[in-house]
Design a protein around this motif. Structure first.
Motif, PDB file in Angstrom:
ATOM      1  N   TYR A   1      43.367  21.246  68.290  1.00  0.00           N
ATOM      2  CA  TYR A   1      43.069  20.351  67.171  1.00  0.00           C
ATOM      3  C   TYR A   1      42.368  19.103  67.705  1.00  0.00           C
ATOM      4  N   ALA A   2      41.589  18.476  66.840  1.00  0.00           N
ATOM      5  CA  ALA A   2      40.914  17.232  67.198  1.00  0.00           C
ATOM      6  C   ALA A   2      41.229  16.181  66.147  1.00  0.00           C
ATOM      7  N   PHE A   3      41.617  14.997  66.588  1.00  0.00           N
ATOM      8  CA  PHE A   3      41.867  13.865  65.704  1.00  0.00           C
ATOM      9  C   PHE A   3      40.558  13.071  65.628  1.00  0.00           C
TER      10      PHE A   3
ATOM     11  N   VAL B   1      46.825  21.468  73.070  1.00  0.00           N
ATOM     12  CA  VAL B   1      45.869  20.461  73.524  1.00  0.00           C
ATOM     13  C   VAL B   1      45.182  19.872  72.302  1.00  0.00           C
ATOM     14  N   TRP B   2      45.201  18.556  72.197  1.00  0.00           N
ATOM     15  CA  TRP B   2      44.509  17.842  71.121  1.00  0.00           C
ATOM     16  C   TRP B   2      43.501  16.892  71.745  1.00  0.00           C
ATOM     17  N   THR B   3      42.430  16.587  71.002  1.00  0.00           N
ATOM     18  CA  THR B   3      41.521  15.528  71.417  1.00  0.00           C
ATOM     19  C   THR B   3      41.657  14.357  70.451  1.00  0.00           C
ATOM     20  N   ALA B   4      41.315  13.171  70.938  1.00  0.00           N
ATOM     21  CA  ALA B   4      41.432  11.966  70.116  1.00  0.00           C
ATOM     22  C   ALA B   4      40.521  10.888  70.681  1.00  0.00           C
ATOM     23  N   TYR B   5      40.405   9.781  69.941  1.00  0.00           N
ATOM     24  CA  TYR B   5      39.686   8.600  70.438  1.00  0.00           C
ATOM     25  C   TYR B   5      40.337   8.100  71.724  1.00  0.00           C
ATOM     26  N   ASP B   6      39.681   7.119  72.357  1.00  0.00           N
ATOM     27  CA  ASP B   6      40.164   6.546  73.611  1.00  0.00           C
ATOM     28  C   ASP B   6      41.578   5.986  73.498  1.00  0.00           C
ATOM     29  N   VAL B   7      42.238   5.886  74.638  1.00  0.00           N
ATOM     30  CA  VAL B   7      43.535   5.221  74.727  1.00  0.00           C
ATOM     31  C   VAL B   7      43.384   3.795  74.205  1.00  0.00           C
ATOM     32  N   GLY B   8      44.318   3.389  73.350  1.00  0.00           N
ATOM     33  CA  GLY B   8      44.259   2.058  72.746  1.00  0.00           C
ATOM     34  C   GLY B   8      43.742   2.080  71.333  1.00  0.00           C
ATOM     35  N   SER B   9      43.109   3.177  70.927  1.00  0.00           N
ATOM     36  CA  SER B   9      42.604   3.298  69.560  1.00  0.00           C
ATOM     37  C   SER B   9      43.730   3.698  68.606  1.00  0.00           C
ATOM     38  N   ALA B  10      43.492   3.472  67.306  1.00  0.00           N
ATOM     39  CA  ALA B  10      44.476   3.902  66.307  1.00  0.00           C
ATOM     40  C   ALA B  10      44.633   5.413  66.324  1.00  0.00           C
TER      41      ALA B  10
ATOM     42  N   PHE C   1      60.513  20.334  68.213  1.00  0.00           N
ATOM     43  CA  PHE C   1      60.266  21.746  68.503  1.00  0.00           C
ATOM     44  C   PHE C   1      60.121  22.066  69.983  1.00  0.00           C
ATOM     45  N   GLY C   2      60.146  21.040  70.834  1.00  0.00           N
ATOM     46  CA  GLY C   2      59.968  21.282  72.262  1.00  0.00           C
ATOM     47  C   GLY C   2      58.528  21.575  72.651  1.00  0.00           C
ATOM     48  N   THR C   3      57.596  21.357  71.752  1.00  0.00           N
ATOM     49  CA  THR C   3      56.180  21.602  72.036  1.00  0.00           C
ATOM     50  C   THR C   3      55.612  20.474  72.895  1.00  0.00           C
ATOM     51  N   ARG C   4      54.994  20.842  74.005  1.00  0.00           N
ATOM     52  CA  ARG C   4      54.373  19.850  74.885  1.00  0.00           C
ATOM     53  C   ARG C   4      52.895  19.738  74.506  1.00  0.00           C
ATOM     54  N   VAL C   5      52.481  18.535  74.166  1.00  0.00           N
ATOM     55  CA  VAL C   5      51.105  18.296  73.722  1.00  0.00           C
ATOM     56  C   VAL C   5      50.376  17.446  74.749  1.00  0.00           C
ATOM     57  N   ARG C   6      49.208  17.925  75.172  1.00  0.00           N
ATOM     58  CA  ARG C   6      48.334  17.135  76.053  1.00  0.00           C
ATOM     59  C   ARG C   6      47.185  16.605  75.211  1.00  0.00           C
ATOM     60  N   ILE C   7      47.006  15.288  75.204  1.00  0.00           N
ATOM     61  CA  ILE C   7      45.940  14.666  74.417  1.00  0.00           C
ATOM     62  C   ILE C   7      44.793  14.285  75.340  1.00  0.00           C
ATOM     63  N   GLN C   8      43.601  14.780  75.023  1.00  0.00           N
ATOM     64  CA  GLN C   8      42.401  14.457  75.787  1.00  0.00           C
ATOM     65  C   GLN C   8      41.638  13.344  75.061  1.00  0.00           C
TER      66      GLN C   8
END
Length: 373
Positions: free
Chosen positions: A80-82, A29-38, A54-61
């Motif tokens: 991790y957080a972007f 699970v990763w966090t990031a800025y809003d959808v549409g952001s860089a 690697f077959g790793t499934r990532v969910r971005i919040q």
């Protein structure tokens, strides 16, 4: 003999698999800025590469606030957080984090993509160098310390403080960036590819980039006292910049891939290695993702110290230097000093609240910074 051959073949097939496929988790699970952001676009491109390799499934919040991106990380709900400059602000307990519920926290980084920034002016404003901005109208963004503190640092490069210029505050980022074209301001600080700057470059006012020369040691010393997370950068992609020309700017990091120091060194080592090994899969995801190459993204200065697991991999790749290590140790010492000062401050001021608390803490923070080597 058949059994032996089958066993050997199976062993060969297993050892032929990428070593990282045995080390990367199935899900993250990763966090990031809003959808549409860089930040979201780049996190998505890297996540897609991790899935393919690697077959790793990532969910971005996604979250539109720094607090929204940081809370899941600190609560153990994200790996991790972007982040943007909120990584630095949180490490210092500054701005949104100068409240009793937050304050300085220990954070560590894996890497961060460089992004150029300087004082960008209307060509007719009479601002050739940063020092020339004295008395001029500088566009700031309401409630956006990430942009405004970078501008404060860049003004310091020219020996100026906020009292030396006329701050004009606009309600939104877009309004501030377009204010020069409307002749409502003379300069602002931002990245050189913001869409409104192309309009400025084509307008009668024109565009100019005040240089932040790498060899101006005094200027850089003054800048880094305000914001010690930037370094010199030569930019060749910028609004109104002729092909083959270079603009002397500062580089900060966005996004900054951040985690907590208690994340195991082995996990972060594996993540950093994966980031490197999948580079060819994501480097064309956006126009700026080529800057995720670890020889660029895996070096200081950056918002918070590097994680020991990332450093281990960077050393193996021959990227990490003694100078990088010295920077990292100094950055850890600063963060440790902030955390200690915060604990003492809170214990000594149990009755302070709201604005009074924030003002008193920021004054104490300034004392801590002044006392650092």
């Amino acid at each position: 003999m058949t059994i032996k051959l089958m066993t050997a073949a199976a062993f060969t097939a297993l050892t032929a698999l990428p070593a990282m496929s045995q080390e990367m988790p199935d899900t993250m699970v990763w966090t990031a800025y809003d959808v549409g952001s860089a930040g979201y676009a780049e996190a998505s491109a890297i996540a897609d590469a991790f899935g393919k390799q690697f077959g790793t499934r990532v969910r971005i919040q996604p979250s539109g606030s720094g607090i929204g991106r940081l809370q899941p990380l600190l609560q153990g709900r994200a790996d991790y957080a972007f982040l943007a400059t909120e990584a630095f602000f949180m490490s210092e307990g500054a701005f949104d984090f100068a409240v009793p519920e937050w304050g300085p926290h220990q954070l560590r980084t894996v890497a961060g993509r460089p992004a150029g920034i300087t004082l960008i002016t209307a060509a007719d404003a009479g601002i050739d160098t940063v020092a020339d901005a004295k008395g001029k109208r500088i566009a700031f963004v309401a409630g956006n310390p990430s942009v405004n503190v970078k501008c404060e640092a860049i003004l310091a490069f020219g020996g100026l403080t906020l009292d030396d210029v006329e701050i004009v505050t606009f309600p939104t980022y877009a309004a501030a960036m377009s204010s020069m074209t409307r002749n409502e301001s003379d300069a602002t600080c931002t990245t050189p590819t913001t869409s409104q700057l192309y309009e400025l470059a084509e307008s009668p006012r024109g565009i100019h980039y005040a240089p932040l020369e790498a060899d101006n040691q005094q200027g850089w010393d003054q800048l880094l006292k305000v914001l010690p997370i930037m370094g010199p950068s030569d930019e060749d992609i910028a609004a109104g910049l002729a092909e083959g020309e270079i603009a002397k700017m500062a580089a900060y990091r966005y996004p900054v891939i951040t985690t907590t120091p208690d994340k195991s060194a082995d996990e972060v080592y594996a993540f950093t290695k994966a980031l490197d090994e999948t580079y060819d899969l994501y480097k064309d995801g956006t126009a700026t993702m080529v800057r995720w190459s670890l020889d660029v993204a895996g070096r200081p200065p950056i918002d918070v110290p590097f994680h020991e697991g990332a450093i281990r991999y960077l050393k193996e790749k021959g990227i990490w230097t003694e100078e990088d290590d010295a920077w990292n140790q100094k950055r850890i010492a600063r963060l440790d000093a902030m955390v200690a000062a915060w604990d003492e401050f809170k214990a000594a001021n149990p009755d302070l609240e709201g604005e009074a608390f924030a003002e008193a803490w920021m004054a104490r923070r300034a004392e801590v910074v002044a006392g650092l080597n």
